[in-house]
Design a protein around this motif. Structure first.
Motif, PDB file in Angstrom:
ATOM      1  N   CYS A   5     -32.650  26.994 114.109  1.00 31.47           N
ATOM      2  CA  CYS A   5     -34.255  26.920 113.993  1.00 31.47           C
ATOM      3  C   CYS A   5     -34.571  25.566 114.175  1.00 31.47           C
ATOM      4  N   PRO A   6     -36.047  25.294 114.584  1.00 29.61           N
ATOM      5  CA  PRO A   6     -36.623  24.523 115.120  1.00 29.61           C
ATOM      6  C   PRO A   6     -37.097  23.489 113.530  1.00 29.61           C
ATOM      7  N   ASP A  95     -38.386  18.766 115.873  1.00 29.94           N
ATOM      8  CA  ASP A  95     -39.055  18.953 117.673  1.00 29.94           C
ATOM      9  C   ASP A  95     -40.318  19.132 117.082  1.00 29.94           C
ATOM     10  N   ILE A  96     -40.817  19.330 115.854  1.00 30.17           N
ATOM     11  CA  ILE A  96     -42.135  19.886 116.782  1.00 30.17           C
ATOM     12  C   ILE A  96     -43.010  19.516 115.150  1.00 30.17           C
ATOM     13  N   GLN A 120     -45.602   9.054 122.049  1.00 31.78           N
ATOM     14  CA  GLN A 120     -44.560   8.275 121.674  1.00 31.78           C
ATOM     15  C   GLN A 120     -43.077   8.600 121.207  1.00 31.78           C
ATOM     16  N   CYS A 121     -42.635  10.035 120.680  1.00 36.21           N
ATOM     17  CA  CYS A 121     -42.246  10.531 120.703  1.00 36.21           C
ATOM     18  C   CYS A 121     -42.089  11.888 121.195  1.00 36.21           C
ATOM     19  N   LYS A 122     -43.070  12.342 121.781  1.00 42.82           N
ATOM     20  CA  LYS A 122     -42.766  12.681 122.648  1.00 42.82           C
ATOM     21  C   LYS A 122     -43.366  14.595 122.393  1.00 42.82           C
ATOM     22  N   SER A 215     -44.051  28.921 114.648  1.00 43.73           N
ATOM     23  CA  SER A 215     -43.023  29.152 114.982  1.00 43.73           C
ATOM     24  C   SER A 215     -42.984  29.512 116.616  1.00 43.73           C
ATOM     25  N   GLY A 216     -43.967  30.188 116.754  1.00 45.24           N
ATOM     26  CA  GLY A 216     -44.552  31.026 118.306  1.00 45.24           C
ATOM     27  C   GLY A 216     -44.568  29.106 119.603  1.00 45.24           C
ATOM     28  N   LEU A 217     -44.596  28.099 118.791  1.00 47.21           N
ATOM     29  CA  LEU A 217     -45.149  26.869 120.151  1.00 47.21           C
ATOM     30  C   LEU A 217     -43.907  27.197 119.637  1.00 47.21           C
ATOM     31  N   ALA A 218     -43.256  26.616 119.055  1.00 48.05           N
ATOM     32  CA  ALA A 218     -41.188  26.107 119.115  1.00 48.05           C
ATOM     33  C   ALA A 218     -40.588  26.339 119.534  1.00 48.05           C
TER      34      ALA A 218
END
Ligand code: GDP
Ligand code: MG
Length: 457
Positions: A5-6, A95-96, A120-122, A215-218
């Motif tokens: 899971c992201p 993650d996102i 900063q954390c990208k 979800s799609g982006l992750a």
């Protein structure tokens, strides 16, 4: 390849609706009686992919790719203080991110602060343009935004007003900060353009769109990163320390990688280095219907795997602090894990100046964020520590002040001031600035410094 899971975090300016939106997401249900709702973790909620697919079945066509992530794990504590506290090696634990912006109010100082931290954390992010129900004339209803966004459901004036607010209050500002951004349904390349998803945390409008976009982006961005590590030991971050009846001090943690078993050893950073403790139990929250006695809130798990939230019961946890890196390992890997944790703790150590002020914060991440922001206005920092303000801090600040009055300052982010420290402050000429919003503390620092400089002329 199995994907984990992201991990999703929610950030944004105060009152723009982070807590409300999280609540709404947590209450996402397909139908009342259907199983497979939200799983409550410690400090996070997991929304299974089936739930996301069902609530957003009309939107899935937007994505060519199949969603193969098992779901998303949304961290329950919103705000960028929480986001910055939740770190792992090389960046953010999340993650996102979902950046919440009130579409009627637009960008505010904390919105920009949040974007700076994300940069900063990208960390990739999408924007939830919240409170669409408050656009004059808007006819808001629960369910997908794109099904509601048309001349049939909306008065033309409301449509125009929506477009104006979307552009003036959100897209324009993102453009100014160097981001390409658009309404999510108009975005062609999600890796280049920030998706703006209109939502209402009040009516629930847009929540399905938000879930499917995130979800799609992750999945797209993170396919590599999310590959489930089934072999390795668990890596995680301490969310907070909690006293539990019958268990004593426990750690609430988010595990972002690997697997942990009861009987494994906990290796966790503290301000002086690293401690090792034998795990008594890995605990998960009980479902409501399993809870016969409300005091008995947790159930033990034999094994847990990322990404998940977990409560760890083990002896000797008193010196552990929020934001610390942790590992859960079999006995023969304790030494390797200690090395790793120590290295991570060192990365958090803030470089200090020969002279300057004292800053204190509640977690390593928030201390780092505070230090970064203060450095942008050229503050000199002599001491940066996690923990409450003690008498010793005040005495130190007072001695720094004797050589330069501008150093007689303690800045406290979300920490307590101990009673004897209060008494000491009254006796001394040390100034204390306390708060829970970094940019406000920085402003107050600048004001105080200016006043002092005037006095010293
Ligand atoms: P936070 O500070 O970002 O966590 O914001 P909150 O979730 O506490 O919300 C701040 C206020 O805005 C509360 O009074 C909420 O009821 C209200 N609010 C949040 N989302 C919406 C929304 O979508 N529509 C409307 N009308 N009010 C909202
Ligand atoms: Mg809130």
């Amino acid at each position: 390849m199995a994907l984990r899971c992201p991990i999703v975090s929610v950030l944004g300016h105060v009152d723009h609706g982070k807590t409300s939106l999280l609540d709404k997401i947590r209450r996402t249900r397909v139908t009342q009686r259907e199983a497979g709702g939200i799983t409550q973790h410690i400090g996070a909620s997991e929304i299974p992919i089936n739930t996301i697919k069902k609530v957003s079945k009309d939107l899935l066509g937007l994505f060519k790719a199949d969603l193969s992530i098992p779901g998303i794990l949304v961290i329950d504590t919103p705000g960028h203080e929480a986001f910055t506290s939740l770190r792992k090696r090389g960046g953010a634990l999340a993650d996102i991110a979902i950046l919440v912006v009130d579409i009627n109010e637009g960008f505010k100082p904390q919105t920009i602060e949040a974007i700076n931290i994300l940069k900063q954390c990208k960390t990739p992010f999408i924007v939830a343009a919240n409170k669409v129900d408050r656009i004059p004339g808007w006819n808001s209803s629960e369910g997908p935004f794109i099904l509601n966004f048309n001349e049939k459901n909306q008065h033309p004036n409301a449509m125009t007003e929506f477009e104006i607010r979307l552009y003036e209050n959100i897209i324009k500002h993102l453009n100014e900060l160097g981001f390409d951004a658009d309404l999510f349904s108009r975005v062609k390349d999600t890796t280049k353009t920030i998706n703006v998803v209109p939502v209402s945390a009040m009516t629930g409008e847009g929540v399905p769109d938000l879930l499917v976009i995130i979800s799609g982006l992750a999945q797209k961005f993170l396919e590599q990163k999310l590959a489930l590590n089934v072999e390795g030991y668990a890596k995680g971050t301490v969310l907070e320390l909690k006293e539990e009846k019958g268990l004593g001090k426990t750690i609430d943690a988010i595990i972002y990688d690997g697997i942990a078993k009861t009987g494994d050893f906990l290796v966790v950073g503290n301000p002086d280095g690293v401690i090792v403790s034998k795990i008594k139990a890995l605990l998960k929250p009980k479902e409501l219907d399993e809870m016969r006695d409300p005091k008995d809130k947790f159930k033990p798990s034999k094994q847990i795997s990322a990404a998940t939230g977990v409560k760890i019961s083990a002896p000797d946890l008193d010196s552990v602090i929020a934001g610390s890196p942790l590992r859960i390992v079999p006995k023969n890997q304790v030494d390797a894990a200690k090395e790793e944790v120590l290295q991570e703790v060192e990365e958090f150590t803030i470089l200090t100046d020969d002279e300057g002020i004292i800053i204190k914060a509640d977690t390593m991440g928030s201390l780092e964020a505070l230090a970064n922001e203060l450095r942008k206005v050229n503050a000199k920092i002599k001491k940066a520590e996690v923990g409450d303000i003690s008498k010793k801090d005040v005495i130190e600040a007072s001695s720094y002040a004797s050589s330069n009055p501008l150093n007689g300052l303690i800045i406290s982010f979300n920490t307590k001031v101990l009673a004897d420290a209060k008494a000491e402050i009254e006796k001394s000429d040390v100034k204390l600035l306390e708060g829970k919003i970094i940019y406000k503390l920085v402003e107050e620092y600048e004001e105080w410094t200016k006043e002092m400089e005037e006095l010293m002329k």
